[in-house]
Design a protein around this motif. Structure first.
Motif, short mmCIF file in Angstrom:
data_model
loop_
_atom_site.label_atom_id
_atom_site.label_comp_id
_atom_site.label_asym_id
_atom_site.label_seq_id
_atom_site.Cartn_x
_atom_site.Cartn_y
_atom_site.Cartn_z
N ASP A 51 0.82 -1.21 0.00
CA ASP A 51 0.00 0.00 0.00
C ASP A 51 0.86 1.26 0.00
OD1 ASP A 51 -2.34 -1.44 0.01
OD2 ASP A 51 -2.47 -1.51 2.20
N LEU A 52 2.16 1.11 -0.14
CA LEU A 52 3.05 2.26 -0.13
C LEU A 52 3.01 3.05 -1.44
CD1 LEU A 52 6.17 0.62 1.56
CD2 LEU A 52 4.46 2.10 2.60
N VAL A 53 2.51 2.43 -2.48
CA VAL A 53 2.44 3.07 -3.80
C VAL A 53 1.01 3.53 -4.02
CG1 VAL A 53 2.84 2.72 -6.26
CG2 VAL A 53 4.26 1.54 -4.60
N TRP A 54 0.86 4.68 -4.66
CA TRP A 54 -0.46 5.22 -4.99
C TRP A 54 -1.19 4.21 -5.86
CZ3 TRP A 54 -1.90 8.70 -9.46
CH2 TRP A 54 -3.15 9.28 -9.26
N GLN A 55 -2.37 3.77 -5.46
CA GLN A 55 -3.07 2.65 -6.07
C GLN A 55 -3.33 2.80 -7.57
OE1 GLN A 55 -3.70 -0.32 -4.65
NE2 GLN A 55 -2.57 0.44 -2.89
N PRO A 56 -3.77 3.95 -8.09
CA PRO A 56 -3.98 4.04 -9.55
C PRO A 56 -2.70 3.95 -10.38
CG PRO A 56 -5.27 5.72 -8.42
CD PRO A 56 -4.37 5.11 -7.40
N SER A 57 -1.54 4.13 -9.76
CA SER A 57 -0.29 4.07 -10.53
C SER A 57 0.32 2.67 -10.58
CB SER A 57 0.73 5.04 -9.94
OG SER A 57 1.17 4.57 -8.68
N ILE A 58 -0.27 1.72 -9.89
CA ILE A 58 0.29 0.37 -9.85
C ILE A 58 0.33 -0.28 -11.23
CG2 ILE A 58 -0.10 -1.98 -8.97
CD1 ILE A 58 -0.79 -0.73 -6.30
N PRO A 59 -0.75 -0.26 -12.04
CA PRO A 59 -0.65 -0.88 -13.37
C PRO A 59 0.42 -0.22 -14.26
CG PRO A 59 -2.94 -0.53 -12.81
CD PRO A 59 -2.14 0.15 -11.76
N VAL A 60 0.55 1.08 -14.16
CA VAL A 60 1.56 1.78 -14.96
C VAL A 60 2.96 1.36 -14.52
CG1 VAL A 60 2.49 4.05 -15.56
CG2 VAL A 60 0.02 3.72 -15.40
N ALA A 61 3.17 1.27 -13.21
CA ALA A 61 4.48 0.87 -12.68
C ALA A 61 4.82 -0.56 -13.10
CB ALA A 61 4.50 1.00 -11.16
N ILE A 62 3.85 -1.45 -13.07
CA ILE A 62 4.10 -2.84 -13.46
C ILE A 62 4.40 -2.92 -14.96
CG2 ILE A 62 3.01 -5.11 -13.69
CD1 ILE A 62 1.75 -4.61 -10.96
N ILE A 63 3.71 -2.13 -15.77
CA ILE A 63 3.99 -2.13 -17.21
C ILE A 63 5.40 -1.60 -17.48
CG2 ILE A 63 3.35 -0.99 -19.38
CD1 ILE A 63 0.42 -1.24 -18.46
N VAL A 64 5.80 -0.55 -16.78
CA VAL A 64 7.14 0.00 -16.96
C VAL A 64 8.19 -1.02 -16.55
CG1 VAL A 64 8.74 1.75 -16.08
CG2 VAL A 64 6.45 2.41 -16.79
N LEU A 65 7.98 -1.70 -15.42
CA LEU A 65 8.93 -2.72 -14.98
C LEU A 65 8.97 -3.91 -15.94
CD1 LEU A 65 8.24 -2.62 -11.15
CD2 LEU A 65 10.34 -1.93 -12.32
N ALA A 66 7.83 -4.26 -16.53
CA ALA A 66 7.80 -5.36 -17.51
C ALA A 66 8.58 -4.99 -18.76
CB ALA A 66 6.37 -5.71 -17.87
N ILE A 67 8.44 -3.75 -19.23
CA ILE A 67 9.20 -3.32 -20.41
C ILE A 67 10.70 -3.29 -20.09
CG2 ILE A 67 9.61 -1.33 -21.92
CD1 ILE A 67 6.57 -0.80 -21.76
N ALA A 68 11.04 -2.85 -18.89
CA ALA A 68 12.45 -2.85 -18.49
C ALA A 68 12.99 -4.28 -18.44
CB ALA A 68 12.61 -2.17 -17.13
N GLN A 69 12.19 -5.22 -17.96
CA GLN A 69 12.64 -6.60 -17.90
C GLN A 69 12.79 -7.20 -19.30
OE1 GLN A 69 10.47 -9.06 -15.19
NE2 GLN A 69 12.21 -10.43 -15.00
N MET A 70 11.90 -6.82 -20.22
CA MET A 70 12.07 -7.28 -21.60
C MET A 70 13.39 -6.74 -22.17
SD MET A 70 8.35 -7.24 -23.42
CE MET A 70 7.65 -5.78 -22.69
N GLY A 71 13.72 -5.50 -21.86
CA GLY A 71 14.99 -4.94 -22.31
C GLY A 71 16.18 -5.69 -21.74
N VAL A 72 16.11 -6.06 -20.46
CA VAL A 72 17.19 -6.83 -19.84
C VAL A 72 17.35 -8.18 -20.54
CG1 VAL A 72 17.85 -8.07 -17.73
CG2 VAL A 72 17.11 -5.69 -17.60
N HIS A 73 16.25 -8.84 -20.83
CA HIS A 73 16.31 -10.14 -21.48
C HIS A 73 16.87 -10.02 -22.89
CE1 HIS A 73 14.17 -12.84 -18.63
NE2 HIS A 73 13.78 -11.67 -18.15
N VAL A 74 16.44 -9.00 -23.62
CA VAL A 74 16.91 -8.82 -25.00
C VAL A 74 18.41 -8.55 -25.03
CG1 VAL A 74 16.81 -7.20 -26.94
CG2 VAL A 74 14.72 -8.14 -26.03
N VAL A 75 18.90 -7.72 -24.11
CA VAL A 75 20.31 -7.34 -24.14
C VAL A 75 21.21 -8.42 -23.53
CG1 VAL A 75 21.99 -5.69 -23.23
CG2 VAL A 75 19.85 -4.88 -24.19
N PHE A 76 20.85 -8.91 -22.35
CA PHE A 76 21.77 -9.80 -21.64
C PHE A 76 21.64 -11.27 -22.04
CE2 PHE A 76 21.86 -6.14 -18.82
CZ PHE A 76 23.23 -6.05 -18.56
N PHE A 77 20.48 -11.72 -22.45
CA PHE A 77 20.30 -13.14 -22.75
C PHE A 77 20.19 -13.42 -24.24
CE2 PHE A 77 18.33 -12.73 -18.43
CZ PHE A 77 19.41 -13.26 -17.75
#
Length: 129
Positions: A51-77
């Motif tokens: 509950d530390l994160v503003w509730q309406p921003s949770i989907p946006v934050a998860i999408i941003v983290l997912a895109i960052a993880q796709m970038g990590v996979h594309v570059v490092f793996f």
């Protein structure tokens, strides 16, 4: 003279780009990628469950983290970088993304069209009475 050019080329490598070094730097690159992927995954779970994160921003934050993880996979793996020798890999990745978008988009379009054009169940029940 060629040794200096080779050393300059070594420092111009992207984080996930393979060099002609030994096995140690390759394993280190994989471990860095693994650490970043685990950190992004743990952060996603933390954001979703707190509950530390503003509730309406949770989907946006998860999408941003997912895109960052796709970038990590594309570059490092997958080792897809901006080098001139990776053009075919980038084109194959873009074609794969296009196919996935077409399949998912087409499926959603067909399901939406069927949902719009099919008769609701309560009208079918009334016609049978």
């Amino acid at each position: 003279m060629s040794d200096q050019a080779h050393e300059l080329h070594q420092t111009d490598l992207a984080p996930g780009e393979e060099s002609e070094g030994g096995i140690g730097p390759r394993i280190l690159g994989y471990l860095i990628g693994l650490g970043l992927a685990l950190l992004l995954t743990a952060t996603s779970f933390f954001i979703a469950g707190t509950d530390l994160v503003w509730q309406p921003s949770i989907p946006v934050a998860i999408i941003v983290l997912a895109i960052a993880q796709m970038g990590v996979h594309v570059v490092f793996f997958l080792h897809i970088t901006t080098g001139p020798d990776n053009t075919n890999n980038v084109m194959a990745l873009a074609f794969g993304i296009l196919i996935v978008v077409l399949v998912i988009g087409g499926s959603l379009w067909i399901m939406s069209n069927l949902n719009h054009n099919m008769m609701p169940m309560d009208q079918i029940m009334q016609m049978q009475r």
